[in-house]
Design an enzyme around this catalytic site. Structure first.
Site, PDB file in Angstrom:
ATOM      1  N   PHE A  97     -17.254 -11.511 -11.229  1.00 24.66           N
ATOM      2  CA  PHE A  97     -17.608 -10.343 -10.415  1.00 24.66           C
ATOM      3  C   PHE A  97     -17.743 -10.705  -8.930  1.00 24.66           C
ATOM      4  O   PHE A  97     -18.326 -11.727  -8.591  1.00 24.66           O
ATOM      5  CB  PHE A  97     -18.925  -9.771 -10.958  1.00 24.66           C
ATOM      6  CG  PHE A  97     -19.403  -8.518 -10.282  1.00 24.66           C
ATOM      7  CD1 PHE A  97     -18.547  -7.445 -10.088  1.00 24.66           C
ATOM      8  CD2 PHE A  97     -20.718  -8.416  -9.859  1.00 24.66           C
ATOM      9  CE1 PHE A  97     -19.005  -6.282  -9.477  1.00 24.66           C
ATOM     10  CE2 PHE A  97     -21.183  -7.259  -9.259  1.00 24.66           C
ATOM     11  CZ  PHE A  97     -20.321  -6.185  -9.057  1.00 24.66           C
ATOM     12  N   SER A 172     -18.558 -16.116 -15.496  1.00 20.11           N
ATOM     13  CA  SER A 172     -19.160 -14.800 -15.381  1.00 20.11           C
ATOM     14  C   SER A 172     -18.322 -13.752 -16.122  1.00 20.11           C
ATOM     15  O   SER A 172     -18.081 -13.896 -17.320  1.00 20.11           O
ATOM     16  CB  SER A 172     -19.322 -14.469 -13.885  1.00 20.11           C
ATOM     17  OG  SER A 172     -19.964 -13.248 -13.677  1.00 20.11           O
ATOM     18  N   LEU A 173     -17.851 -12.702 -15.451  1.00 13.23           N
ATOM     19  CA  LEU A 173     -16.943 -11.741 -16.092  1.00 13.23           C
ATOM     20  C   LEU A 173     -15.659 -12.431 -16.538  1.00 13.23           C
ATOM     21  O   LEU A 173     -15.018 -12.016 -17.500  1.00 13.23           O
ATOM     22  CB  LEU A 173     -16.589 -10.605 -15.125  1.00 13.23           C
ATOM     23  CG  LEU A 173     -17.546  -9.413 -15.018  1.00 13.23           C
ATOM     24  CD1 LEU A 173     -17.013  -8.407 -14.005  1.00 13.23           C
ATOM     25  CD2 LEU A 173     -17.762  -8.731 -16.365  1.00 13.23           C
ATOM     26  N   ASP A 195     -21.265 -19.536 -18.051  1.00 18.15           N
ATOM     27  CA  ASP A 195     -22.303 -18.512 -17.936  1.00 18.15           C
ATOM     28  C   ASP A 195     -21.728 -17.102 -18.085  1.00 18.15           C
ATOM     29  O   ASP A 195     -21.744 -16.296 -17.150  1.00 18.15           O
ATOM     30  CB  ASP A 195     -23.059 -18.633 -16.599  1.00 18.15           C
ATOM     31  CG  ASP A 195     -24.506 -18.155 -16.729  1.00 18.15           C
ATOM     32  OD1 ASP A 195     -25.112 -18.390 -17.786  1.00 18.15           O
ATOM     33  OD2 ASP A 195     -25.013 -17.527 -15.788  1.00 18.15           O
ATOM     34  N   HIS A 282     -26.591 -18.760 -11.705  1.00 16.25           N
ATOM     35  CA  HIS A 282     -25.337 -18.264 -12.298  1.00 16.25           C
ATOM     36  C   HIS A 282     -24.150 -19.126 -11.842  1.00 16.25           C
ATOM     37  O   HIS A 282     -23.237 -19.398 -12.625  1.00 16.25           O
ATOM     38  CB  HIS A 282     -25.159 -16.808 -11.877  1.00 16.25           C
ATOM     39  CG  HIS A 282     -24.083 -16.062 -12.615  1.00 16.25           C
ATOM     40  ND1 HIS A 282     -23.892 -16.165 -13.982  1.00 16.25           N
ATOM     41  CD2 HIS A 282     -23.136 -15.184 -12.172  1.00 16.25           C
ATOM     42  CE1 HIS A 282     -22.880 -15.380 -14.351  1.00 16.25           C
ATOM     43  NE2 HIS A 282     -22.409 -14.785 -13.275  1.00 16.25           N
TER      44      HIS A 282
END
Length: 468
Positions: A97, A172-173, A195, A282
């Protein structure tokens, strides 16, 4: 009352029917369950078109480590004309993201790979699709994942490229992009989730998120797994791989709090500084992975039920089947995965180099009975550690005290051990304390190394123990 019943009826009708959008070559995407209209995904959002997302595949190789070659899905000849090598592994790195594929961390990861292997390193850039509202970006994951699957299919079909040689690394995404691509590519070699993001994915059905069925081997690093509410943890705590790693417990990474403000005024500019301030935990997942490439044995992870048990020294040393390495070399453990998903714990440093080597030390005391603290340092063929606390309290001769610690380096073959004790109490008798025996074990080894001494020393005087 009647109008509210109609509203509910229309909502339920919409939930049942759902909308669908189709893109040539990619197929159709629906916003019906499980993609929308659920508790976890209440909003119904269709993914953008491939043209609007503008996904790019940027190829770096050992031959072109600094400038990318653009591989086009629409033009297979771009692969032919590039430095892509069929006899090498291909690792795709997929950002998340608000990120972009030409961000420095992706290329840095490729460059670390070039130090240890010959590889096709493809950075997937979908920034137009990720730099929007979160809900829209989460929906765009499906189109990007399908495009990644198409690129893999093109390599397989046109060049007979083996799917087992493909490794998707998603942050992430991007971890869920990798999951989508893997679910469309039976036989895919490996996916690493860095993550994986929680919102809109944790607790959903497997077709929505990354899960172990998406590749032959799936490993996941959790660095921001605290709940989104109230802790603002962006990452998922749900197990999503064959091996799930929780460095430092998976929620608060060392170095994130104290470095947060300094990151904001970083020379990299306000954006990256703010990013590190807001999402330091993150982002640690890709920093750990990048470091792990250059430290093949520096991220030994121990099977354990909880981080509390790990911190209480209940998970040392490695079991008979050994311990995996978190990060790049986790696939060396691939043959030892089980049907049940496994959790692993380890500690890291607070800044790069993040690698640490865990040692267990046991000290049998000698000399006088005193109250104080005992410290030990290890000296080996590759260097020495600083002093680590082993015990604080009443030191009695014949008593044995044990502890574990994480050293900044692998000391190699341990040649000697030094002990120091003190209690900062003025004692006119100047008591002497020693250690008759100290045993040392490295976390990933079965061998116990023993060191002995018959001497005792005064407070703050180093005692050297040699092999016995």
């Amino acid at each position: 009352m009647v109008s509210s019943i109609w509203t509910i009826a229309l909502f339920l009708l919409g939930a049942v029917q759902g909308k669908e959008i189709c893109y040539s070559q990619l197929g159709c995407f629906s916003d019906a369950e499980p993609w929308g209209g659920t508790v976890i995904r209440p909003l119904k959002v269709l993914p953008w078109s491939p043209e609007k997302i503008g996904t790019r595949f940027l190829l770096y190789t050992n031959e072109n480590p600094n400038t990318f070659q653009n591989l086009l899905l629409s033009d297979p000849s771009t692969v032919e004309a590039s430095n892509f090598q069929i006899d090498r592994k291909t690792r795709f790195i997929i950002h998340g993201f608000i990120d972009k594929g030409d961000e420095s961390w992706l290329l840095d990861m490729c460059k670390n790979m070039f130090e240890v292997e010959e590889v096709n390193c493809i950075c997937v850039d979908w920034k137009k699709g990720s730099q929007t509202t979160y809900t829209q970006a989460a929906s765009n994951v499906r189109v990007v994942g399908t495009q990644v699957a198409q690129m893999i299919d093109m390599l397989s079909t046109n060049y007979n490229y083996s799917l087992s040689q493909v490794h998707l690394i998603g942050h992430s995404l991007g971890a869920h992009v990798a999951g989508e691509a893997g679910s469309r590519t039976p036989g895919l070699g490996r996916i690493t989730g860095l993550d994986p993001v929680e919102a809109s994915f944790q607790g959903t059905s497997e077709e929505v998120r990354l899960d172990p069925s998406d590749a032959t081997f799936v490993d996941v690093i959790h660095t921001d797994a605290a709940p989104l509410i109230p802790s603002l943890g962006f990452g998922s705590s749900q197990l999503m791989g064959h091996l799930d790693f929780f460095p430092n417990g998976g929620e608060e990474m060392p170095g994130c709090k104290k470095n947060a403000l300094s990151q904001i005024v970083d020379l990299d500019g306000i954006w990256s500084g703010t990013r590190d301030f807001v999402a330091c935990n993150h982002l640690r997942s890709y920093k750990y992975y990048s470091d792990s490439i250059l430290h093949p044995d520096g991220f030994t992870a121990f099977p354990c039920t909880t981080y509390k048990s790990f911190e209480s020294n209940k998970c040392f040393p490695c079991p008979d089947e050994g311990c995996p390495q978190m990060g790049h070399y986790a696939d060396r453990f691939a043959g030892r995965t089980s049907e049940t998903q496994q959790k692993f714990f380890l500690n890291t440093g607070d800044s790069s180099d993040f690698a640490r080597w865990r040692y267990g030390v046991s000290v049998t005391m000698s000399g006088k009975m005193v109250t104080g603290q005992v410290k030990v340092s290890l000296y080996g063929s590759k260097g020495n550690t600083h002093q680590f606390d082993i015990f604080r309290g009443l030191i009695t001769p014949g008593s044995t005290h044990s502890n574990e610690f994480d050293a900044k380096l692998d000391v190699g073959t341990i040649e000697k051990v030094k002990l120091l004790w003190n209690n900062h109490v003025i004692n006119p008798t100047f008591p002497k304390v020693g250690a008759s025996k100290i045993t040392v074990q490295k976390g990933d080894e079965k061998t116990m190394y023993s060191f002995c001494s018959q001497d005792t020393v005064k407070e703050n005087v180093l005692l050297t123990l040699m092999p016995c």
